[in-house]
Enzyme design. Sequence first.
Site, PDB file in Angstrom:
ATOM      1  N   HIS A 134       0.910  -1.248  -0.055  1.00 13.50           N
ATOM      2  CA  HIS A 134       0.257   0.115  -0.062  1.00 13.50           C
ATOM      3  C   HIS A 134       0.796   1.536   0.116  1.00 13.50           C
ATOM      4  O   HIS A 134       1.994   1.309   0.828  1.00 13.50           O
ATOM      5  CB  HIS A 134      -0.714   0.064   1.199  1.00 13.50           C
ATOM      6  CG  HIS A 134      -2.054  -0.830   1.173  1.00 13.50           C
ATOM      7  ND1 HIS A 134      -1.879  -2.084   1.490  1.00 13.50           N
ATOM      8  CD2 HIS A 134      -3.320  -0.314   1.012  1.00 13.50           C
ATOM      9  CE1 HIS A 134      -3.159  -2.622   1.458  1.00 13.50           C
ATOM     10  NE2 HIS A 134      -4.181  -1.706   1.390  1.00 13.50           N
ATOM     11  N   ASN A 194       8.326  -3.888   3.218  1.00 13.62           N
ATOM     12  CA  ASN A 194       6.923  -3.736   3.464  1.00 13.62           C
ATOM     13  C   ASN A 194       6.448  -4.008   4.950  1.00 13.62           C
ATOM     14  O   ASN A 194       5.749  -2.936   5.434  1.00 13.62           O
ATOM     15  CB  ASN A 194       6.026  -4.460   2.712  1.00 13.62           C
ATOM     16  CG  ASN A 194       4.597  -4.202   2.688  1.00 13.62           C
ATOM     17  OD1 ASN A 194       4.134  -3.050   2.476  1.00 13.62           O
ATOM     18  ND2 ASN A 194       3.841  -5.457   2.355  1.00 13.62           N
TER      19      ASN A 194
END
Length: 412
Positions: A155, A185
Amino acid sequence: ITMPSSPAMAVVTHSAALCVGAAAMTILLHRHSSPPSTTDGSTAAANDDVISQKETKQGIIPNSLSDCFNNMLPTLPIRLSQPNDNLLIAFDTRNRNPTFVMEWINNKKHGVIAATEQQEAPSRKNKRFFEDKTIPEHHRSRNHHYRNSGYDRGHLAPAADFKTDSEVQDSFSLSNISPQLPRFNRTMWLRVEEFVRGVAEHEEKVKCDSSEGVETWVVTGPLWLPSSTVGKDKFQYSYEAIGHPPSLIHVPTHFFKVVVVVSQIANDESGPTFQLKKFAAFVLPHSESDEKSNRLRLVDCIVRLTDLEAVAGFEFFPALLGSHKDGSGDDIPLHKEVADALTDDIRAHAKNNQLLLEDGNAKHGETGILLPQNGAGISKRRQKKIKQLLRGDSPPLFQHLCKKNNACFKYL
């Protein structure tokens, strides 16, 4: 100036970048007239009429061009959409990554929700990544591109920033996603996201304790920077791509976040007027090295705003920080000069702090060939300029987010 091990490149044309920057600031200044959000989990369609109108206003299409030429022009590769009132996405169909995503965090609507529904915070459970079907199939990012690739769907606007179930679902659009190494991440990038939320929550508390309306805005995106030099004024790019030719997703070498805290000082017929209170620009190398000697603090990732604008290809928050279109010619707008001076001042102190903490033996991951590291590239002339801007009779117009902020000095 040097850079980390994982690298890449994507070129954003100045015309597309100016178009996207103008549209993003339109959202900031006129958010109350934003298009309706979708309720079925799909991304709102890009408004091509608005985009072409902005292109004309920015002079991308000269007035002397005939309608014939105008009708024959190819479409721009930047797709602009606004899934909800708090998220704007600019997606690049060439590299199948967002050019940037823009968030409005902890606004009044969010504050009401947080106060009344604290026990029912939205969950990521049962949320699935979905393709943005407003973009042609051969231009969009697709779920099967990531299958067995070794990369997470990372994201750029994190799901945890949103306070309603529909907004969380919006964040799972692949137009809000870039390929990210799993450890990056789930560790470094996650901690940066938590830092930004901490800033927004702190400012929300300040807003509640005073009559001043304070808001936090964030722009996040990927970068592709050179991996090495191959001669005088020559650089080499190296990065991976995933998917199935010819539709490939380029893997970024770096990621940036620009955070601003603003106070709303007026709201009239022309829209709200904002005053900048705090800011920071960060660039993180897309790496998953877990060696202790290469660990980074957030303060090691701060960069000058003008350096980031040079490699990103667009100007951040021009209504707040000024723009070269304002008639300043080649001169840097005053607010950007102050922002760069504040950044250099923090970086110089961060370098000294590191020497005191680890006797100067720390080896940090490098920010990038085109982006100076802490303490690097600050000439005596620049140091004098910093003192003039920051040590004058009046205090700076705004502050850096890492000023007296211990969270910036923690390891990621």
